[in-house]
Each structure stands twice: as structure tokens, then as C-alpha cells.
Scaffold this active site. Structure first.
Site, PDB file in Angstrom:
ATOM      1  N   THR A 122      -0.446   9.204   0.334  1.00  0.00           N
ATOM      2  CA  THR A 122       0.842   8.554   0.057  1.00  0.00           C
ATOM      3  C   THR A 122       1.937   9.347   0.759  1.00  0.00           C
ATOM      4  O   THR A 122       2.103  10.540   0.496  1.00  0.00           O
ATOM      5  CB  THR A 122       1.094   8.539  -1.466  1.00  0.00           C
ATOM      6  OG1 THR A 122      -0.022   7.901  -2.085  1.00  0.00           O
ATOM      7  CG2 THR A 122       2.369   7.791  -1.806  1.00  0.00           C
ATOM      8  N   GLU A 152      -4.060   3.919  -0.497  1.00  0.00           N
ATOM      9  CA  GLU A 152      -5.076   3.775  -1.544  1.00  0.00           C
ATOM     10  C   GLU A 152      -4.378   3.481  -2.868  1.00  0.00           C
ATOM     11  O   GLU A 152      -3.371   4.080  -3.177  1.00  0.00           O
ATOM     12  CB  GLU A 152      -5.846   5.100  -1.636  1.00  0.00           C
ATOM     13  CG  GLU A 152      -6.913   5.133  -2.675  1.00  0.00           C
ATOM     14  CD  GLU A 152      -7.910   4.014  -2.476  1.00  0.00           C
ATOM     15  OE1 GLU A 152      -8.521   3.950  -1.407  1.00  0.00           O
ATOM     16  OE2 GLU A 152      -8.054   3.184  -3.406  1.00  0.00           O
ATOM     17  N   ARG A 155      -6.800   4.118  -9.427  1.00  0.00           N
ATOM     18  CA  ARG A 155      -6.320   4.834 -10.607  1.00  0.00           C
ATOM     19  C   ARG A 155      -7.345   5.891 -10.986  1.00  0.00           C
ATOM     20  O   ARG A 155      -8.547   5.613 -10.949  1.00  0.00           O
ATOM     21  CB  ARG A 155      -6.210   3.880 -11.816  1.00  0.00           C
ATOM     22  CG  ARG A 155      -5.233   2.775 -11.685  1.00  0.00           C
ATOM     23  CD  ARG A 155      -5.563   1.680 -12.684  1.00  0.00           C
ATOM     24  NE  ARG A 155      -6.872   1.080 -12.412  1.00  0.00           N
ATOM     25  CZ  ARG A 155      -7.513   0.245 -13.230  1.00  0.00           C
ATOM     26  NH1 ARG A 155      -6.988  -0.080 -14.397  1.00  0.00           N
ATOM     27  NH2 ARG A 155      -8.686  -0.267 -12.900  1.00  0.00           N
ATOM     28  N   LYS A 208       2.442   1.238  -0.741  1.00  0.00           N
ATOM     29  CA  LYS A 208       1.964   2.143  -1.785  1.00  0.00           C
ATOM     30  C   LYS A 208       3.109   2.681  -2.635  1.00  0.00           C
ATOM     31  O   LYS A 208       3.085   2.636  -3.870  1.00  0.00           O
ATOM     32  CB  LYS A 208       1.192   3.292  -1.132  1.00  0.00           C
ATOM     33  CG  LYS A 208       0.817   4.430  -2.053  1.00  0.00           C
ATOM     34  CD  LYS A 208      -0.057   3.926  -3.183  1.00  0.00           C
ATOM     35  CE  LYS A 208      -0.319   5.018  -4.201  1.00  0.00           C
ATOM     36  NZ  LYS A 208      -1.354   5.921  -3.798  1.00  0.00           N
ATOM     37  N   ASN A 212       3.881   2.017  -6.764  1.00  0.00           N
ATOM     38  CA  ASN A 212       4.013   3.046  -7.799  1.00  0.00           C
ATOM     39  C   ASN A 212       5.410   3.042  -8.413  1.00  0.00           C
ATOM     40  O   ASN A 212       5.573   3.251  -9.619  1.00  0.00           O
ATOM     41  CB  ASN A 212       3.671   4.428  -7.228  1.00  0.00           C
ATOM     42  CG  ASN A 212       2.168   4.689  -7.246  1.00  0.00           C
ATOM     43  OD1 ASN A 212       1.391   3.812  -7.625  1.00  0.00           O
ATOM     44  ND2 ASN A 212       1.756   5.869  -6.834  1.00  0.00           N
ATOM     45  N   GLY A 257       5.621   4.493 -25.215  1.00  0.00           N
ATOM     46  CA  GLY A 257       5.191   5.734 -25.850  1.00  0.00           C
ATOM     47  C   GLY A 257       5.758   6.925 -25.122  1.00  0.00           C
ATOM     48  O   GLY A 257       6.947   6.953 -24.779  1.00  0.00           O
ATOM     49  N   CYS A 264       0.953  11.418  -9.389  1.00  0.00           N
ATOM     50  CA  CYS A 264       1.381  10.344  -8.483  1.00  0.00           C
ATOM     51  C   CYS A 264       2.727   9.726  -8.852  1.00  0.00           C
ATOM     52  O   CYS A 264       3.702   9.881  -8.119  1.00  0.00           O
ATOM     53  CB  CYS A 264       0.309   9.265  -8.422  1.00  0.00           C
ATOM     54  SG  CYS A 264      -1.292   9.931  -7.899  1.00  0.00           S
ATOM     55  N   LYS A 267       6.008  12.060  -8.829  1.00  0.00           N
ATOM     56  CA  LYS A 267       6.415  12.588  -7.514  1.00  0.00           C
ATOM     57  C   LYS A 267       6.689  11.451  -6.522  1.00  0.00           C
ATOM     58  O   LYS A 267       7.541  11.592  -5.634  1.00  0.00           O
ATOM     59  CB  LYS A 267       5.386  13.578  -6.962  1.00  0.00           C
ATOM     60  CG  LYS A 267       4.085  12.982  -6.494  1.00  0.00           C
ATOM     61  CD  LYS A 267       3.788  13.204  -5.034  1.00  0.00           C
ATOM     62  CE  LYS A 267       2.390  12.716  -4.730  1.00  0.00           C
ATOM     63  NZ  LYS A 267       2.202  12.049  -3.490  1.00  0.00           N
ATOM     64  N   ARG A 334      -1.910  17.468 -14.439  1.00  0.00           N
ATOM     65  CA  ARG A 334      -0.669  17.563 -13.652  1.00  0.00           C
ATOM     66  C   ARG A 334       0.441  16.766 -14.332  1.00  0.00           C
ATOM     67  O   ARG A 334       0.249  15.603 -14.662  1.00  0.00           O
ATOM     68  CB  ARG A 334      -0.893  17.046 -12.227  1.00  0.00           C
ATOM     69  CG  ARG A 334      -1.667  18.023 -11.345  1.00  0.00           C
ATOM     70  CD  ARG A 334      -1.926  17.442  -9.986  1.00  0.00           C
ATOM     71  NE  ARG A 334      -2.812  16.286 -10.048  1.00  0.00           N
ATOM     72  CZ  ARG A 334      -3.043  15.448  -9.017  1.00  0.00           C
ATOM     73  NH1 ARG A 334      -2.458  15.650  -7.871  1.00  0.00           N
ATOM     74  NH2 ARG A 334      -3.863  14.427  -9.174  1.00  0.00           N
TER      75      ARG A 334
END
Ligand code: UGA
Length: 439
Positions: A122, A152, A155, A208, A212, A257, A264, A267, A334
Site C-alpha cells: 500500500t 491487495e 484481511r 487500495k 481503507n 465499540g 493498516c 496508518k 500493532r
């Protein structure tokens, strides 16, 4: 086809195994001896359901090998997938693309025949065009190395399925040859009707990042609405269900929640903001600051709600945390919301015990100050409050009657809105969740 996959982190290891599964001869490359040794024995250096089986069967079938030599990869393959990481740059919102640049710089002089280099990482839009020029300038005279981009969308936790049964394939290409080569790579997926979108490099890169950013926006939208639900005495889960029935909206990524984490989404939205600013359209991406802010506030809000539930202070209280991974079915910690909440509560003077079915080793490395338990019962022993922060399916099936005998005070906070809290209340627990008034 003979393929090399450069970089065997999360994306690379999955991609190498899946390309072999599609019938290609694959050589995975990494500079890390330890990773290459483990992968050569069919062991992924992280937890991903189904991946070890896929590695083992393809190694045994002779379609999959691993090496630390980029020169060997250059000799071996007609097509090179570049799968190295692009983490957030320290002290900046932007993405660090130095690992991809380093791969191009090291690979280009080793190439001895025409080939296609395909980026999967990415990246900020515009990176591929820059890399294409760099690749071209570093290859030996007479060698033609094309560059394409093929983002890509897998998940973690469903990586094998998502790679072998993707919703779509997107390729950014600048030649008919590159288009044909990528169609050949993915031929088994095209025959089962997977949509294949061939476009320019910039659109492929953005496909991509935009996906996201949209997913992050959906999550922060419902979390903002969750705050309104809490204040108004409404229930965000039922509300999300009603929204989800509208086909234009859909129920996916509307689970309110603790918010999003991982390597991913956080960032990528920051890198999008940074790149938009470089391109002179900062105003158009400003809303993503807000998305990030709403998300970060969820973690503080979870701490506040739990503190309320326990009576106003965590000092010297026993706190059990269920979940350390950033989401279920992974050992990835992470930017994990669960781990950040656990650390914040400890910093307020609590004794914090954390359970996770898979992520304890990684969590311990990141947050050594916390206590870790292999069993839920152990983590909950003597607890004054239990916080459910990562929705592993096994937590949904916990028996509240049994667990009540382990804790000191029966209080449960559900940070993921999936526990059957009615059952917990019936067993004598005081409950609290995010996006509903106190029960
Ligand atoms: C994400 C994207 O979903 C993938 O399509 C993409 O390929 C990947 O990033 C990437 O860029 O490599 P991933 O990071 O594995 O995948 O995790 P997601 O399933 O997207 O979940 C991200 C976070 O959002 C998790 O912390 C999860 O708990 C949270 N989430 C998700 C919610 O809080 N609510 C939801 O409704 C859904």
C-alpha cells in the site's frame, strides 16, 4: 508461471503460498534468515488460519521455495511481486516507502532478462510512477523491466480466503504485455468470474487507500452515532442493524465499540491525508483527521466508562482484560485498541491481567508491564471488573455463572458489543457497553 515474491511479512507470506496454490512456481525472498528458515519448514512467523497447511502442501508439491538471495530470484522469475511493508514514518503522517525503493535498487541490477515487477504494497499515490522510472534507470542495457501495481485487499484472519477468492482484482498497468501477464497470473480466478479492473498506476494505488479510508470512515461514523445513542438512551447495535438492511449502506463495518487498530487502517488514513496535502488538496482529505480523532477517542471513552462502572477509580483494583490482538483471529497487536486500554488502566494504578488466545507473546513484547494469563479463569481470578476488548468467538460463549465464582465483583464491560449481556445480567453481573445507556 515463475514468480518471485519479495518480502515475506504478512502480505508476502500469504501471497507466496496462494500464488503456489494457483499452480505457479514460486520463490519467496526475504533478508531475514529466521523467517526464511521457518517458512521453508512450512511455518508462518505469525498466526493466520489455514496458512501453515497451504505452505506445507505447496512446499511438498514442489511449487514453493524460499531464499534470502535476491539474485536467485532475479534469475528464477519472469514476474516479481514486491510485498514489503510501508509503515507510518516516525514523526510524520506519511508512509515510509524506503523498503520498496531498496528492493527496486537491489533487484534492478540483478535482472538478466525482461520481466515485470508488480508492487502489492500500500503506497501513496504517485509512488509507482516514480519507481517505474527508477527501475528503468537501474536495469542493465538491453533489459526491459516493466512496472505494474496490483494492490491487495486481504484481511488478517481471512487472508487465505481473501487472496484465493477476492471480491475484485485491480491492476495498474502501462502496457498490454503487463495486462496480459497479470491476467495469466490470475487466470484461475478470472475463470470463476472474479472482476478484473485494469487501470492506470495512480488509480490502482488509490483503489487500495480509498477502500481503507472508506472502511475507517464507516467505523468512525457508527462510533460517533454510538455516542449520540449513549446520550439519548438509544441502542447502537439495533440502530446499525436497521441501517444495514438498507442495501445502499450495508451492515459490514458498522460494528460500534472500541474502534479500529492494526497495521493498516490507522496508518493508511494518515498517509492519505499526508499525500493529499502534498498534492495541494489537503482540504478534501481533512475529514480523515476527524475519523482518526473519533477513533482515538473510543479508547479513552472505554477507559472512562469502565472507571465509572468500577466506582470512580482503578487504583489498587484488579482488572481482567479479555483480548490483546487488534481484532480476532490474529496474533497482531500493532496499534491494538485493547492493549492500549489495558496499558492506560494500569497507568491509573490497577493490577491488570490480560488474556488472549493467540496474541500474548506479541503483547508481552510490546507491553511488558502488563500481566498475562493463558486461561480466562486465571485472568479473572479476584477481578473487580472484566473488560471484553477483542471479540474472539470463545469469549461469546463464556459462562457468566461459572465466571462469577472466579471474580471478586461481577462487573463486565463489553467494548465490542457482541456479548449476550442479558444472560450476564441474569447471572448477577452489572454490565456496560459502548453505544447504549447503562442497563
Ligand atoms: C484492512 C482491510 O479490511 C483490508 O481490506 C486491507 O487489505 C487491509 O486492511 C490492509 O490494508 O492490508 P485488517 O487490517 O486485517 O484489514 O482488519 P479489518 O478487518 O479491516 O479491521 C480493522 C479494524 O477495524 C479492527 O481493529 C477491527 O476490530 C475494527 N472494526 C472492524 C471495527 O471496529 N468495527 C467494524 O465494524 C469492523
Amino acid at each position: 508461471m515463475r514468480i518471485s515474491v519479495i518480502g515475506t511479512g504478512y502480505l508476502g507470506a500469504v501471497h507466496a503460498a496462494c500464488m503456489a496454490e494457483l499452480g505457479h512456481e514460486v520463490l519467496g525472498v526475504d533478508t531475514d534468515d529466521g523467517k526464511i528458515a521457518a517458512l521453508s519448514e512450512g511455518r508462518a512467523p505469525f498466526f493466520e488460519p489455514g496458512l501453515d497447511d497451504l505452505l506445507i502442501s505447496n512446499i511438498r508439491a514442489g511449487r514453493l521455495c524460499f531464499t534470502t538471495s535476491l539474485a536467485d530470484a532475479a534469475l528464477f522469475a519472469d514476474l516479481h511481486f514486491v510485498c514489503v511493508g510501508t509503515p507510518q514514518l516516525p514523526g510524520s503522517l506519511g508512509a515510509d516507502v524506503s523498503s520498496i525503493e531498496a528492493v527496486i535498487d537491489r533487484l534492478a541490477p540483478e535482472l538478466t532478462r525482461d520481466c515485470l515487477v508488480v508492487g502489492k504494497s500500500t503506497v501513496p499515490v504517485g509512488t509507482a510512477r516514480r519507481l517505474a522510472a527508477r527501475l528503468n534507470s537501474l536495469t542493465l542495457d538491453g533489459i526491459v523491466a516493466g512496472l505494474a501495481w496490483n494492490p491487495e485487499f486481504l484481511r488478517e484472519g481471512f487472508a487465505v480466503h481473501d487472496t484465493l477468492r477476492p471480491d475484485r482484482l485491480v491492476v495498474g498497468v502501462t502496457s498490454a504485455e503487463a495486462d496480459a501477464a497479470l491476467r495469466a497470473v490470475y487466470a484461475p480466478l478470472l475463470t470463476v468470474g472474479t472482476p478484473f479492473i485494469a487501470t492506470d498506476l495512480a488509480t490502482a494505488e488509490l483503489a487500495k487507500v480509498a477502500a481503507n479510508a472508506f472502511l475507517a470512515t464507516k467505523i468512525s461514523f457508527i462510533n460517533a452515532v454510538a455516542d449520540v445513542c449513549e446520550a439519548a438512551g438509544a441502542d447502537v447495535v439495533t440502530l446499525a442493524d436497521t441501517l444495514g438492511h438498507d442495501k445502499r449502506i450495508g451492515r459490514h463495518f458498522l460494528s460500534a465499540g472500541l474502534g479500529f487498530g492494526g497495521g493498516c487502517l490507522p496508518k493508511d488514513i494518515r498517509a492519505f491525508v499526508a499525500r493529499a496535502s502534498e498534492l495541494g488538496v489537503a482540504d478534501s482529505a481533512r475529514f480523515l483527521h476527524e475519523i482518526d480523532e473519533i477513533n482515538n477517542a473510543r479508547r479513552r471513552h472505554a477507559v472512562d466508562l469502565s472507571r465509572d462502572l468500577i466506582g470512580g477509580s482503578f487504583a489498587d483494583r484488579n482488572v481482567a482484560i479479555l483480548g490483546a490482538a487488534f481484532k480476532p483471529n490474529t496474533d497482531d497487536v500493532r496499534d491494538s485498541p485493547a492493549l492500549e486500554v489495558a496499558a492506560a488502566i494500569r497507568s491509573e494504578g490497577a493490577l491488570v491481567r490480560v488474556h488472549d488466545p493467540r496474541a500474548i507473546d506479541n503483547a508481552r513484547l510490546k507491553r511488558p508491564e502488563l500481566d498475562y494469563c493463558d486461561e480466562v479463569d486465571k485472568a479473572c481470578e479476584g477481578a473487580d471488573i472484566v473488560l471484553h476488548l477483542t471479540e474472539w468467538s470463545e469469549y461469546r460463549n463464556l459462562d457468566p455463572v461459572h465466571l462469577r465464582s472466579a471474580v471478586r465483583a461481577a462487573r463486565i464491560f463489553d467494548g465490542r458489543n457482541v456479548l449476550p449481556l442479558g444472560r450476564w445480567r441474569a447471572a448477577g453481573w452489572t454490565t456496560r457497553s459502548m453505544g447504549a445507556a447503562p442497563a
